[in-house]
Each structure stands twice: as C-alpha cells, then as structure tokens.
Design a protein around this motif. Structure first.
Motif, PDB file in Angstrom:
ATOM      1  N   GLY A  79      -6.690  -2.613 -30.209  1.00 14.85           N
ATOM      2  CA  GLY A  79      -7.982  -2.429 -30.865  1.00 14.85           C
ATOM      3  C   GLY A  79      -9.156  -2.971 -30.087  1.00 14.85           C
ATOM      4  O   GLY A  79     -10.242  -3.152 -30.630  1.00 14.85           O
ATOM      5  N   GLY A  80      -8.971  -3.206 -28.807  1.00 15.13           N
ATOM      6  CA  GLY A  80     -10.065  -3.659 -27.949  1.00 15.13           C
ATOM      7  C   GLY A  80     -10.626  -2.512 -27.144  1.00 15.13           C
ATOM      8  O   GLY A  80     -10.153  -1.373 -27.220  1.00 15.13           O
ATOM      9  N   THR A  81     -11.648  -2.816 -26.344  1.00 15.90           N
ATOM     10  CA  THR A  81     -12.280  -1.837 -25.465  1.00 15.90           C
ATOM     11  C   THR A  81     -12.212  -2.361 -24.036  1.00 15.90           C
ATOM     12  O   THR A  81     -12.612  -3.501 -23.775  1.00 15.90           O
ATOM     13  CB  THR A  81     -13.764  -1.642 -25.848  1.00 15.90           C
ATOM     14  N   VAL A  82     -11.695  -1.527 -23.131  1.00 15.84           N
ATOM     15  CA  VAL A  82     -11.685  -1.932 -21.729  1.00 15.84           C
ATOM     16  C   VAL A  82     -13.129  -1.895 -21.240  1.00 15.84           C
ATOM     17  O   VAL A  82     -13.770  -0.854 -21.235  1.00 15.84           O
ATOM     18  CB  VAL A  82     -10.792  -1.009 -20.876  1.00 15.84           C
ATOM     19  N   TYR A  83     -13.635  -3.056 -20.836  1.00 12.48           N
ATOM     20  CA  TYR A  83     -15.029  -3.192 -20.422  1.00 12.48           C
ATOM     21  C   TYR A  83     -15.163  -3.226 -18.902  1.00 12.48           C
ATOM     22  O   TYR A  83     -16.047  -2.603 -18.335  1.00 12.48           O
ATOM     23  CB  TYR A  83     -15.607  -4.458 -21.053  1.00 12.48           C
ATOM     24  N   LYS A  84     -14.254  -3.957 -18.242  1.00  8.99           N
ATOM     25  CA  LYS A  84     -14.251  -4.034 -16.782  1.00  8.99           C
ATOM     26  C   LYS A  84     -12.819  -4.154 -16.283  1.00  8.99           C
ATOM     27  O   LYS A  84     -11.959  -4.702 -16.974  1.00  8.99           O
ATOM     28  CB  LYS A  84     -15.058  -5.231 -16.284  1.00  8.99           C
ATOM     29  N   LYS A  85     -12.609  -3.632 -15.069  1.00  6.48           N
ATOM     30  CA  LYS A  85     -11.303  -3.735 -14.405  1.00  6.48           C
ATOM     31  C   LYS A  85     -11.556  -4.389 -13.053  1.00  6.48           C
ATOM     32  O   LYS A  85     -12.256  -3.825 -12.214  1.00  6.48           O
ATOM     33  CB  LYS A  85     -10.692  -2.353 -14.225  1.00  6.48           C
ATOM     34  N   LEU A  86     -10.986  -5.574 -12.867  1.00  5.22           N
ATOM     35  CA  LEU A  86     -11.304  -6.427 -11.727  1.00  5.22           C
ATOM     36  C   LEU A  86     -10.053  -6.763 -10.921  1.00  5.22           C
ATOM     37  O   LEU A  86      -9.067  -7.239 -11.481  1.00  5.22           O
ATOM     38  CB  LEU A  86     -11.934  -7.725 -12.228  1.00  5.22           C
ATOM     39  N   PHE A  87     -10.125  -6.545  -9.616  1.00  9.11           N
ATOM     40  CA  PHE A  87      -8.985  -6.771  -8.736  1.00  9.11           C
ATOM     41  C   PHE A  87      -9.449  -7.484  -7.471  1.00  9.11           C
ATOM     42  O   PHE A  87     -10.572  -7.282  -7.022  1.00  9.11           O
ATOM     43  CB  PHE A  87      -8.344  -5.430  -8.354  1.00  9.11           C
ATOM     44  N   VAL A  88      -8.583  -8.277  -6.908  1.00  9.89           N
ATOM     45  CA  VAL A  88      -8.899  -8.884  -5.625  1.00  9.89           C
ATOM     46  C   VAL A  88      -8.894  -7.799  -4.556  1.00  9.89           C
ATOM     47  O   VAL A  88      -9.838  -7.665  -3.791  1.00  9.89           O
ATOM     48  CB  VAL A  88      -7.911 -10.009  -5.262  1.00  9.89           C
TER      49      VAL A  88
END
Length: 179
Positions: free
Chosen positions: A149-158
């Motif tokens: 029930g969340g929203t993907v806001y950012k996708k962060l990777f090294v």
C-alpha cells in the motif's frame, strides 16, 4: 587471482574483482560487506538523492548496511527490509515471487514482516540497493511496495550495471559494464 575493474564512485575509487557467473557473463563484483568507509561514503551520497522519501526499503543482504547509513543521514528511525526467505517472525507479513537474479539465476521471493509492511503503507518509499543490472530485484521490490500500500517514490543504487545506466526512472552514483 581475479582481474580488477576500477570504478570511481563520487570521488572514491573502488577495485572490483571480475568474476564469471554461471550464465557465462562476467561481472565486476561490488561488495560493501565489511567495507565501512565505502559504505559510509555511498550511503551519504545516496542520502542526498533520497530527499522527500518517507521511508526506505532494501533487500537483504548487501543493501542492509547501505540503507542503514542512508536512514541515519535522513534521520529516519526505521527502514524496511525485504527478506529472501520467510522467517519465524514473519507469519503475518506479505510476500511476492519475482524473476531470477543475474547473480543467482534462480527465481526469487521477497518477504516483509507485518511491522515492515506497516512502515510502507501510505508512504512515499525510497528503494535502496547496491547494484541494478537486469532490474528483476528492483521490480520485485516495487511490487512489494505496491502490495504493502505504499508508493515507490525513488529508486536509488550505488551502481548501474550494463544497460541499466540508460534508465530514466532510477538514480545511481556510478556505472559499471557487463564484461
């Protein structure tokens, strides 16, 4: 002895051993386990990109210490951890199945405890992990966020590996090739 691929991660050089996968592809293997200075550096750099997230989600195990640093830098007291197998304390949590990982070549599952599921519900979630390559793990984490029930806001990777560097929906600190 392995050959080495050197990558500059926002001003810090890392030497990555080149190892073969069962598929025949070679990768520059990035491992933060036990490397406190590199983990701190990468976590602090990713935290700069995570502004606006309510909570963070990572996958065990290489994302754990990285996400801990990002959460600390953002003054977040908790972050969610997707486990690859169901643990005893997860009897009332959620799970999803997703495609195979480039490193294992096997179908994967992610499990969230009820506590971690509740952390994501109704929140803007930042996904944090060490490397994105095929995107299968990232897709699984996104599905888990939606199921919670969340929203993907950012996708962060090294690191963005191979063609992942061309994606516009992710943020990363440096790139490495498939070898």
């Amino acid at each position: 002895m392995y050959k080495i691929f050197e990558v500059d991660i926002k001003g810090v050089k890392a030497e990555l051993p080149i190892i073969p996968l069962p598929s025949g592809v070679n990768i520059a293997f990035f491992n933060l386990h036990g490397n406190a200075p590199l983990t701190e550096h990468c976590g602090k750099e990713l935290a700069k990109l995570a502004k606006g997230c309510d909570v963070l989600l990572t996958a065990e195990s290489k994302g754990l210490q990285l996400t801990h640093v990002v959460a600390r830098e953002l003054n977040m007291p908790y972050y969610a951890v997707a486990r690859k197998s169901k643990k005893l304390y997860m009897q009332d949590g959620i799970h999803i199945s997703y495609g195979s990982s480039i490193t294992t070549g096997k179908d994967q599952e992610f499990h969230l405890s009820k506590h971690d599921t509740d952390l994501l519900t109704g929140k803007k979630v930042g996904i944090v992990d060490d490397v994105i390559s095929t995107g299968e793990s990232e897709k699984g984490l996104c599905e888990l966020v939606e199921k919670a029930g969340g929203t993907v806001y950012k996708k962060l990777f090294v690191l963005a590996e191979g063609n992942a560097k061309d994606r516009k929906d992710i943020n990363y600190l440096a790139t490495i090739p498939l070898l």
